[in-house]
Write a protein that holds these residues in place. Structure first.
Motif, PDB file in Angstrom:
ATOM      1  N   VAL A 160      46.310  38.360  40.058  1.00  0.00           N
ATOM      2  CA  VAL A 160      45.980  39.304  38.991  1.00  0.00           C
ATOM      3  C   VAL A 160      44.471  39.250  38.781  1.00  0.00           C
ATOM      4  O   VAL A 160      43.905  38.167  38.576  1.00  0.00           O
ATOM      5  CB  VAL A 160      46.709  38.981  37.672  1.00  0.00           C
ATOM      6  CG1 VAL A 160      46.237  39.920  36.562  1.00  0.00           C
ATOM      7  CG2 VAL A 160      48.216  39.089  37.839  1.00  0.00           C
ATOM      8  N   LEU A 161      43.825  40.394  38.847  1.00  0.00           N
ATOM      9  CA  LEU A 161      42.385  40.507  38.625  1.00  0.00           C
ATOM     10  C   LEU A 161      42.131  41.479  37.484  1.00  0.00           C
ATOM     11  O   LEU A 161      42.860  42.458  37.321  1.00  0.00           O
ATOM     12  CB  LEU A 161      41.665  41.011  39.882  1.00  0.00           C
ATOM     13  CG  LEU A 161      41.951  40.306  41.209  1.00  0.00           C
ATOM     14  CD1 LEU A 161      41.214  41.010  42.343  1.00  0.00           C
ATOM     15  CD2 LEU A 161      41.565  38.841  41.140  1.00  0.00           C
ATOM     16  N   LYS A 162      41.079  41.227  36.708  1.00  0.00           N
ATOM     17  CA  LYS A 162      40.723  42.122  35.611  1.00  0.00           C
ATOM     18  C   LYS A 162      39.267  42.546  35.732  1.00  0.00           C
ATOM     19  O   LYS A 162      38.400  41.761  36.125  1.00  0.00           O
ATOM     20  CB  LYS A 162      40.937  41.441  34.257  1.00  0.00           C
ATOM     21  CG  LYS A 162      40.641  42.366  33.072  1.00  0.00           C
ATOM     22  CD  LYS A 162      40.718  41.652  31.735  1.00  0.00           C
ATOM     23  CE  LYS A 162      40.381  42.593  30.591  1.00  0.00           C
ATOM     24  NZ  LYS A 162      40.371  41.903  29.276  1.00  0.00           N
ATOM     25  N   SER A 163      39.015  43.811  35.356  1.00  0.00           N
ATOM     26  CA  SER A 163      37.657  44.322  35.264  1.00  0.00           C
ATOM     27  C   SER A 163      37.409  44.813  33.839  1.00  0.00           C
ATOM     28  O   SER A 163      38.278  45.450  33.240  1.00  0.00           O
ATOM     29  CB  SER A 163      37.434  45.475  36.238  1.00  0.00           C
ATOM     30  OG  SER A 163      36.141  46.032  36.063  1.00  0.00           O
ATOM     31  N   SER A 164      36.225  44.520  33.317  1.00  0.00           N
ATOM     32  CA  SER A 164      35.815  45.019  31.998  1.00  0.00           C
ATOM     33  C   SER A 164      34.590  45.904  32.096  1.00  0.00           C
ATOM     34  O   SER A 164      33.971  46.232  31.067  1.00  0.00           O
ATOM     35  CB  SER A 164      35.538  43.836  31.056  1.00  0.00           C
ATOM     36  OG  SER A 164      36.701  43.050  30.876  1.00  0.00           O
ATOM     37  N   ASP A 165      34.254  46.311  33.335  1.00  0.00           N
ATOM     38  CA  ASP A 165      33.062  47.142  33.522  1.00  0.00           C
ATOM     39  C   ASP A 165      33.335  48.329  34.435  1.00  0.00           C
ATOM     40  O   ASP A 165      32.491  48.722  35.244  1.00  0.00           O
ATOM     41  CB  ASP A 165      31.908  46.299  34.068  1.00  0.00           C
ATOM     42  CG  ASP A 165      32.261  45.554  35.359  1.00  0.00           C
ATOM     43  OD1 ASP A 165      33.317  45.865  35.959  1.00  0.00           O
ATOM     44  OD2 ASP A 165      31.491  44.666  35.766  1.00  0.00           O
ATOM     45  N   GLY A 166      34.527  48.887  34.308  1.00  0.00           N
ATOM     46  CA  GLY A 166      34.840  50.089  35.078  1.00  0.00           C
ATOM     47  C   GLY A 166      35.104  49.854  36.540  1.00  0.00           C
ATOM     48  O   GLY A 166      35.051  50.803  37.332  1.00  0.00           O
ATOM     49  N   GLY A 167      35.392  48.618  36.936  1.00  0.00           N
ATOM     50  CA  GLY A 167      35.710  48.323  38.328  1.00  0.00           C
ATOM     51  C   GLY A 167      34.544  47.834  39.145  1.00  0.00           C
ATOM     52  O   GLY A 167      34.679  47.611  40.354  1.00  0.00           O
ATOM     53  N   ALA A 168      33.373  47.628  38.510  1.00  0.00           N
ATOM     54  CA  ALA A 168      32.209  47.140  39.259  1.00  0.00           C
ATOM     55  C   ALA A 168      32.374  45.687  39.662  1.00  0.00           C
ATOM     56  O   ALA A 168      31.875  45.259  40.707  1.00  0.00           O
ATOM     57  CB  ALA A 168      30.945  47.320  38.423  1.00  0.00           C
ATOM     58  N   SER A 169      33.086  44.907  38.848  1.00  0.00           N
ATOM     59  CA  SER A 169      33.319  43.499  39.164  1.00  0.00           C
ATOM     60  C   SER A 169      34.715  43.111  38.699  1.00  0.00           C
ATOM     61  O   SER A 169      35.291  43.745  37.795  1.00  0.00           O
ATOM     62  CB  SER A 169      32.267  42.606  38.494  1.00  0.00           C
ATOM     63  OG  SER A 169      32.357  42.706  37.078  1.00  0.00           O
ATOM     64  N   TRP A 170      35.256  42.039  39.306  1.00  0.00           N
ATOM     65  CA  TRP A 170      36.629  41.615  39.042  1.00  0.00           C
ATOM     66  C   TRP A 170      36.698  40.104  38.904  1.00  0.00           C
ATOM     67  O   TRP A 170      36.041  39.378  39.654  1.00  0.00           O
ATOM     68  CB  TRP A 170      37.552  42.075  40.181  1.00  0.00           C
ATOM     69  CG  TRP A 170      37.638  43.569  40.269  1.00  0.00           C
ATOM     70  CD1 TRP A 170      36.819  44.392  40.999  1.00  0.00           C
ATOM     71  CD2 TRP A 170      38.558  44.400  39.579  1.00  0.00           C
ATOM     72  NE1 TRP A 170      37.184  45.707  40.808  1.00  0.00           N
ATOM     73  CE2 TRP A 170      38.248  45.742  39.939  1.00  0.00           C
ATOM     74  CE3 TRP A 170      39.611  44.163  38.708  1.00  0.00           C
ATOM     75  CZ2 TRP A 170      38.965  46.832  39.441  1.00  0.00           C
ATOM     76  CZ3 TRP A 170      40.333  45.241  38.201  1.00  0.00           C
ATOM     77  CH2 TRP A 170      40.008  46.555  38.573  1.00  0.00           C
ATOM     78  N   SER A 171      37.530  39.655  37.955  1.00  0.00           N
ATOM     79  CA  SER A 171      37.720  38.230  37.715  1.00  0.00           C
ATOM     80  C   SER A 171      39.206  37.902  37.761  1.00  0.00           C
ATOM     81  O   SER A 171      40.027  38.667  37.246  1.00  0.00           O
ATOM     82  CB  SER A 171      37.161  37.827  36.348  1.00  0.00           C
ATOM     83  OG  SER A 171      35.776  38.103  36.267  1.00  0.00           O
ATOM     84  N   PRO A 172      39.583  36.766  38.346  1.00  0.00           N
ATOM     85  CA  PRO A 172      41.002  36.391  38.426  1.00  0.00           C
ATOM     86  C   PRO A 172      41.551  35.965  37.070  1.00  0.00           C
ATOM     87  O   PRO A 172      40.829  35.432  36.228  1.00  0.00           O
ATOM     88  CB  PRO A 172      41.006  35.242  39.424  1.00  0.00           C
ATOM     89  CG  PRO A 172      39.626  34.687  39.371  1.00  0.00           C
ATOM     90  CD  PRO A 172      38.706  35.815  39.057  1.00  0.00           C
ATOM     91  N   GLN A 173      42.844  36.225  36.871  1.00  0.00           N
ATOM     92  CA  GLN A 173      43.564  35.760  35.694  1.00  0.00           C
ATOM     93  C   GLN A 173      44.808  35.013  36.142  1.00  0.00           C
ATOM     94  O   GLN A 173      45.357  35.295  37.203  1.00  0.00           O
ATOM     95  CB  GLN A 173      43.946  36.929  34.776  1.00  0.00           C
ATOM     96  CG  GLN A 173      42.750  37.604  34.128  1.00  0.00           C
ATOM     97  CD  GLN A 173      43.150  38.571  33.029  1.00  0.00           C
ATOM     98  OE1 GLN A 173      44.185  39.227  33.098  1.00  0.00           O
ATOM     99  NE2 GLN A 173      42.314  38.666  32.002  1.00  0.00           N
ATOM    100  N   ASN A 174      45.263  34.104  35.309  1.00  0.00           N
ATOM    101  CA  ASN A 174      46.431  33.284  35.624  1.00  0.00           C
ATOM    102  C   ASN A 174      47.591  33.707  34.743  1.00  0.00           C
ATOM    103  O   ASN A 174      47.546  33.553  33.524  1.00  0.00           O
ATOM    104  CB  ASN A 174      46.108  31.810  35.421  1.00  0.00           C
ATOM    105  CG  ASN A 174      47.266  30.910  35.780  1.00  0.00           C
ATOM    106  OD1 ASN A 174      48.258  31.348  36.379  1.00  0.00           O
ATOM    107  ND2 ASN A 174      47.160  29.639  35.423  1.00  0.00           N
ATOM    108  N   THR A 175      48.650  34.242  35.359  1.00  0.00           N
ATOM    109  CA  THR A 175      49.830  34.643  34.602  1.00  0.00           C
ATOM    110  C   THR A 175      50.809  33.504  34.393  1.00  0.00           C
ATOM    111  O   THR A 175      51.733  33.623  33.592  1.00  0.00           O
ATOM    112  CB  THR A 175      50.581  35.771  35.331  1.00  0.00           C
ATOM    113  OG1 THR A 175      51.063  35.272  36.590  1.00  0.00           O
ATOM    114  CG2 THR A 175      49.687  36.973  35.559  1.00  0.00           C
ATOM    115  N   GLY A 176      50.638  32.416  35.145  1.00  0.00           N
ATOM    116  CA  GLY A 176      51.626  31.352  35.122  1.00  0.00           C
ATOM    117  C   GLY A 176      52.774  31.578  36.080  1.00  0.00           C
ATOM    118  O   GLY A 176      53.708  30.776  36.143  1.00  0.00           O
TER     119      GLY A 176
END
Length: 349
Positions: free
Chosen positions: A127-143
């Motif tokens: 799972v990856l999230k972007s907070s800048d319109g898709g310019a960058s992505w950070s991983p998230q941990n769902t468990g």
């Protein structure tokens, strides 16, 4: 979004696969594509065809490889696929650039809530999230277990998202992805293939063995929508205020005029897997999938007819580009197509 179907349902139309047994593995709907055993993804075929028509600049190799899902963020198009590929176009698919991805896992779904906040999901519980319109992505941990194959994601708003996948996987977040909660939507561990926005806050889910579900919101109890079909559904379109269209294996498609209370099969469909659909702003409904089949309807899904194109590979996702052209994503990467006529051609005398 990559659709997975168990062996028994891929085999329903006589594709030469094993009949229903215990399901130790998954297969993608495109028989030349990927086969997964837990989180292993081996690409069986890749196309080297050109990615776009009239491209003004060379496109990266990632945009010419297997792409499984795409979305629009304003006038930007983002697509995801194998080996962690994330690609971006600022000119309606004429040219593409690579966006840095923090993973090499196969990415299967992408969706944005607004102009800034979006999520990507994929194999290996990615799972990856972007907070800048898709310019960058950070991983998230769902468990979720590391071998979880997420297949689609729907970003409801900047804080709320839902992802579904193989063997009934379903996780939701209400705080922007800081914490994810597992949901059990079905008693059986059936693959959940596609998420779609329905009427109002409704979320529609298509899956295997005839699964069609409606959630009034991501935390609501699921309501089953029953059709006469027990094979896999690969997606459902909300065509109007109360009209739905569900599609799946072997050309099976069903239409409801009362928001899913009753369904009728759509006749005269070719026996080819249908993996994606789109409602164009000009009016036509387009379905596509395996065997180079693309179908168009000019009567809101009552009937479909073949639409000849230059495509020679399977399609995983259709998307209307900002300039009105039709983008097809799949084995051949990203391909620009002129949209079908807004009205049906006149019958020949």
């Amino acid at each position: 979004m990559e659709v997975l179907a168990s062996d028994d349902h891929v085999a329903e139309g006589g594709d030469g696969l094993a009949p229903e047994t215990a399901r130790p593995r998954l297969k993608t709907p495109f028989l030349r594509w990927a086969r997964t055993v837990a989180c292993t993804f081996a690409v069986l075929a890749a196309s080297a065809t050109a990615v776009t028509a009239n491209a003004e600049t060379p496109s990266p190799a990632a945009a010419r490889s297997l792409l499984l899902d795409a979305c629009r963020v304003g006038n930007i198009v983002l697509a995801v696929g194998e080996r962690g590929a994330v690609v971006r176009s600022d000119d309606s698919g004429r040219s593409w650039s690579t966006v840095h991805s923090p993973t090499e896992a196969t990415l299967t779904g992408i969706n944005f809530a607004d102009a800034t906040t979006g999520w990507i999901v994929g194999h290996d519980a990615t799972v990856l999230k972007s907070s800048d319109g898709g310019a960058s992505w950070s991983p998230q941990n769902t468990g979720a277990p590391e071998d979880t194959s997420f297949l689609d994601v729907l970003a409801v708003d900047a804080n709320t998202a839902i992802t579904v996948g193989a063997f009934g996987a379903c996780y939701i977040t209400s705080d922007g992805g800081h914490a994810w909660t597992r949901r059990k939507l079905l008693e059986e561990e059936l693959h959940l293939n596609r998420l779609t926005r329905g009427r109002g806050s409704d979320v529609l889910i298509a899956g295997e063995r005839g699964t069609l579900l409606r959630l009034a919101d991501v935390r609501a109890d699921p309501v089953a929508l029953s059709t006469s079909y027990d094979g896999s559904f690969n997606g459902v379109l909300a065509i109007g205020p109360s009209q739905l269209l569900a599609y799946g294996l072997r050309g099976h498609a069903f239409r409801s005029l009362d928001d899913g209370a009753h369904w009728e099969p759509i006749g005269n469909m070719p026996a080819a897997l249908l993996s994606t659909g789109v409602i164009l702003s000009s009016g036509p409904v387009v379905l596509a999938g395996q065997a180079r089949v693309i179908l168009v309807s000019h009567d809101t899904g009552s009937t479909f007819s073949p639409w000849p194109t230059s495509l020679t590979t399977a399609v995983a996702r259709l998307l209307e580009a900002p300039d009105g052209s039709l983008l097809a994503f799949g084995e051949g990467g990203a391909t620009r197509l002129p949209p079908p006529a807004p009205t049906a051609p006149a019958a020949k005398p």
